[in-house]
Design a protein around this motif. Structure first.
Motif, short mmCIF file in Angstrom:
data_model
loop_
_atom_site.label_atom_id
_atom_site.label_comp_id
_atom_site.label_asym_id
_atom_site.label_seq_id
_atom_site.Cartn_x
_atom_site.Cartn_y
_atom_site.Cartn_z
N ARG A 182 0.84 -1.21 0.00
CA ARG A 182 0.00 0.00 0.00
C ARG A 182 0.87 1.26 0.00
O ARG A 182 0.54 2.25 -0.63
N HIS A 218 2.11 1.74 -3.49
CA HIS A 218 1.02 2.29 -4.30
C HIS A 218 0.85 3.78 -4.02
O HIS A 218 0.70 4.58 -4.94
N SER A 219 0.87 4.16 -2.74
CA SER A 219 0.71 5.57 -2.38
C SER A 219 1.82 6.43 -2.96
O SER A 219 1.57 7.53 -3.46
N ASP A 231 1.18 6.79 -6.66
CA ASP A 231 0.00 7.62 -6.87
C ASP A 231 0.31 9.10 -6.64
O ASP A 231 -0.09 9.95 -7.44
N VAL A 232 1.03 9.41 -5.58
CA VAL A 232 1.36 10.80 -5.27
C VAL A 232 2.29 11.40 -6.33
O VAL A 232 2.14 12.55 -6.73
N TYR A 264 -2.41 -1.68 -5.22
CA TYR A 264 -1.44 -2.35 -4.35
C TYR A 264 -1.46 -3.85 -4.56
O TYR A 264 -0.43 -4.52 -4.48
#
Length: 195
Positions: free
Chosen positions: A46, A49-50, A53-54, A73
């Motif tokens: 996760r 993934h974050s 994404d950011v 994720y």
């Protein structure tokens, strides 16, 4: 982007276990972005993934990606867990060797070899001992050259010998633990005959 090009080229050599169809996300980019996320403090799928994404807009711009969104994720987890560890290790060893050659100055190189038991790797439910990893560290370049899993039924001594054969280090000063100072007797001790 230019500094990542040689590394991305090496990452393409990792065996991709996925089928040819449905590869929305290229494997080298997933591995590179996972490494960047972990260096930035991500410690879970996760978190990776974050991170993607950011930074997606920046990553798309620098790497010329056409991703509409960051991979989920669960997608990252499936991709990374399916990778062949031997294939990944070989690519990372080649990359470390290239970096070591670039960073090495004229003179003698120093390689420290040490083994460590991995924290929380003991599995009492499956009756498995803690994982034991051997690392070769080039102190002149502050770079890990290779990792090697020690066999569960053995110890570090044969693993160090195997790692030295695989790395083929020439003209390097090696440091190892005192347990590696053992030597086999060249001949059997002779029995004393009572007089």
């Amino acid at each position: 982007m230019g500094s990542f090009t040689p590394f991305l080229a090496l990452l393409t050599e990792i065996d991709d276990p996925r089928r040819a169809e449905g590869k929305l996300y290229r494997l080298p980019h997933i591995v590179l972005f996972s490494i960047l996320a972990m260096v930035s403090g991500a410690n879970s799928y996760r978190g990776i993934h974050s991170f993607i994404d950011v930074h997606l807009a920046r990553l798309r711009k620098f790497f010329g990606l056409k991703w509409r969104r960051a991979p989920a994720y669960s997608t990252i987890r499936i991709i990374l867990q399916q990778l062949d560890t031997a294939s990944v290790e070989q690519v990372f060893r080649r990359h470390a060797a290239i970096l070591h050659e670039q960073a090495s100055q004229a003179g003698q190189r120093h390689i420290a070899i040490d083994g460590k038991a991995l924290r929380y790797s003991f599995d009492q439910f499956h009756d498995r001992k803690a994982a034991h990893i051997l690392s070769a560290f080039a102190s002149d370049a502050a770079l890990v050259l290779a990792h090697l899993d020690c066999d569960e039924k053995s110890n570090e001594i044969p693993a160090v010998q195997a790692l030295l054969r695989e790395l083929g280090l020439v003209k390097a000063l090696l440091t190892v633990d005192a347990m590696h100072c053992q030597k086999k007797p060249s001949r059997r001790p002779q029995r004393r005959v009572p007089s």
